[in-house]
Design an enzyme around this catalytic site. Structure first.
Site, mmCIF file in Angstrom:
data_model
loop_
_atom_site.group_PDB
_atom_site.id
_atom_site.type_symbol
_atom_site.label_atom_id
_atom_site.label_comp_id
_atom_site.label_asym_id
_atom_site.label_seq_id
_atom_site.Cartn_x
_atom_site.Cartn_y
_atom_site.Cartn_z
ATOM 1 C CE LYS A 142 58.796 -19.835 -33.804
ATOM 2 N NZ LYS A 142 58.425 -18.457 -34.163
ATOM 3 C CB SER A 194 53.987 -25.701 -31.494
ATOM 4 O OG SER A 194 54.210 -25.336 -30.144
#
Length: 505
Positions: free
Chosen positions: A51, A305
């Site tokens: 992110k 992720s």
């Protein structure tokens, strides 16, 4: 058009804060699936998630005046950490609105990176609405976690790296989807540069907002969203992300909680790292794709992720993993209520490992037991086990897919001692945990004393622990204790334990 993102991705400013994460092989899983499985390790980023790429790229595109106003975002955690780190590096004040359900590890991490945390609502959407209210009141700049072209371009650098790092064939890339920022950026880049590579989105079954939008051919809002995979718990796909994804994504696959937990274990087995549920989501989808398509010899890549999960959540993840891998059957079996029935039932299971055994005396006719049994991966062995037990005359109910049974009933089997059970003594045993240990324990225990309560769960520890209630009248007490001493298993009497007296006796 998605092609407009290529220059944005090539020009994205991310490497002031992000690393070019490695692509690691998953050798054990590759052998098991008969495919070459690769993991893109975004869990190794400084904030343990991809992110910060999008957050920093967006920050770099703000004007000086916008930076002076400060930035605000709503996030379940990973975007928050990325934005807090980016803002601190650039000397900008950052306020993060987070759902109250956000794992504490993510809240603490945002604060540690200089972000001001405001906890509001139970879902991302509630936090987002509150953040937008603060934008109106205080004039801060809202940095969207996914539905922004600069954020999408920053996440798209993951796709750019994948194509640079994977030499030779690449058949499919699996991308986790919440709001769709990572998937949109990765799909836009890969489909422009190597259109033959499939890009497959993966969502949790209880938060499948992209799947819903693809089916309806328009954005729609889910009435409710599951939060186990909190990093992708979004009720509606982004407007800009959907514009890109509907033209670039080849397929959408959903995974349930058990399958995600199994994927967390797969990542641990091959990398010795612990992915968060959203981090392992893409791999769960990859495994379902292999099973569905029956493909072999392909090169398949899943994006790992993130790795931001609370340590205490691992207990739940571990509990659900065996079922997610289809290596444990959860059964309710009726056996005769008489001494020796446990042992006879264990013999009926053959060499299968018993992972759980729960029982409480109900009446003098039948005993209802809750049992977990190891099975070979895939449903066929489980079906054969059920059929075999039924063929021996045991009524069986397969509860492997019963959510209430897995979440609650397994912990509630028991209850108070029926009035008909007299002279009950409670003992806690320990024995070396190895194949056949429980059967050996039951064999040594024999048929002399009736078992009125039995609880065992294999936790993968060195020693197995069993709680057993035996019926022995006062004249048999000395013989029973002498027998238990000869068993050579450490034991402790718990008949006076207040927990037993309150809930079981």
């Amino acid at each position: 058009m998605p092609q407009s993102y290529i220059k944005k991705i090539l020009d994205a400013r991310v490497y002031d804060v992000a690393i070019e994460s490695p692509v690691d092989p998953a050798p054990q899983l590759s052998r098991r699936l008969n495919n070459n499985v690769l993991l893109k390790r975004e869990d190794l980023q400084p904030v343990f998630s991809f992110k910060l790429r999008g957050a920093y790229n967006k920050m770099m595109h703000l004007t000086e005046e916008e930076r002076r106003k400060g930035v605000i975002a709503a996030s379940a955690g990973n975007h928050a950490q990325g934005l807090a780190l980016s803002a601190t590096k650039l000397g900008v004040k950052a306020t993060i609105v987070m759902p109250r359900t956000t794992p504490q590890i993510k809240v603490d991490a945002v604060r540690a990176r200089g972000g001001k945390v405001v906890l509001q609502g139970d879902t991302y959407d509630e936090a987002s609405n509150y953040a937008k209210k603060l934008v109106q009141e205080k004039g801060m700049v809202y940095v969207h976690p996914y539905d922004d072209p600069e954020v999408i371009a920053g996440q798209g650098t993951v796709g750019m790296e994948i194509l640079r790092q994977v030499h030779g064939p690449l058949d499919a890339v699996f991308v986790p989807v919440g709001g769709g920022g990572l998937a949109a950026g990765v799909a836009a880049y890969i489909k422009f540069v190597r259109p033959e590579v499939k890009v497959i989105a993966v969502e949790p079954e209880d938060a499948a907002c992209l799947k819903l939008a693809m089916e309806k051919q328009r954005r729609a809002r889910l009435p409710e969203v599951g939060i186990f995979a909190d990093g992708v718990a979004v009720a509606q796909i982004g407007k800009e992300t959907f514009r890109v994804l509907r033209k670039t994504i080849d397929d959408v696959i959903t995974a349930n909680t058990d399958e995600i937990c199994a994927a967390i274990k797969d990542i641990f087995d091959d990398t010795r790292s612990i992915a968060e549920p959203a981090g392992a989501l893409a791999l769960a989808g990859l495994k379902k794709y292999v099973e569905r398509e029956g493909c072999e010899g392909k090169t398949l890549l899943a994006i790992d992720s993130g790795a931001n999960t609370n340590f205490d959540r691992l207990r739940y993840i571990s509990e659900r993993t065996e079922i997610g891998e289809q290596r444990e059957a959860i059964l309710s079996v009726t056996i005769p209520e008489r001494p020796g029935s446990f042992k006879k039932f264990c013999n009926a299971l053959g060499k299968r490992n018993i992972t759980e055994f729960n029982y409480r005396y109900g009446d003098d006719q039948d005993a209802q037991i809750f049992v977990g049994v190891s099975v070979r991966q895939g449903g066929e062995d489980r079906r054969e086990l059920v059929s075999s037990l039924e063929g021996m005359g045991y009524p069986v109910l397969d509860m492997t897919d019963n959510e209430m049974a897995k979440l609650h009933i397994r912990h509630l089997v028991g209850g108070h001692r029926p009035a008909s059970v007299e002279h009950e003594l409670l003992y806690r045993f320990e024995f070396p945990e190895r194949p056949g240990a429980l059967m050996n324990f039951l064999t040594k225990l024999g048929n002399r004393w009736n078992i009125s309560l039995f609880h065992y769960r294999n936790h993968g520890a060195a020693y197995g622990r069993v709680l057993v209630a035996l019926q022995a009248d006062p004249t048999q007490r000395k013989d029973l204790e002498s027998f238990l001493d000869k068993l050579a298993y450490p034991y402790h009497e718990e008949s006076e334990n207040p927990a037993y007296k309150l809930f079981l006796s």
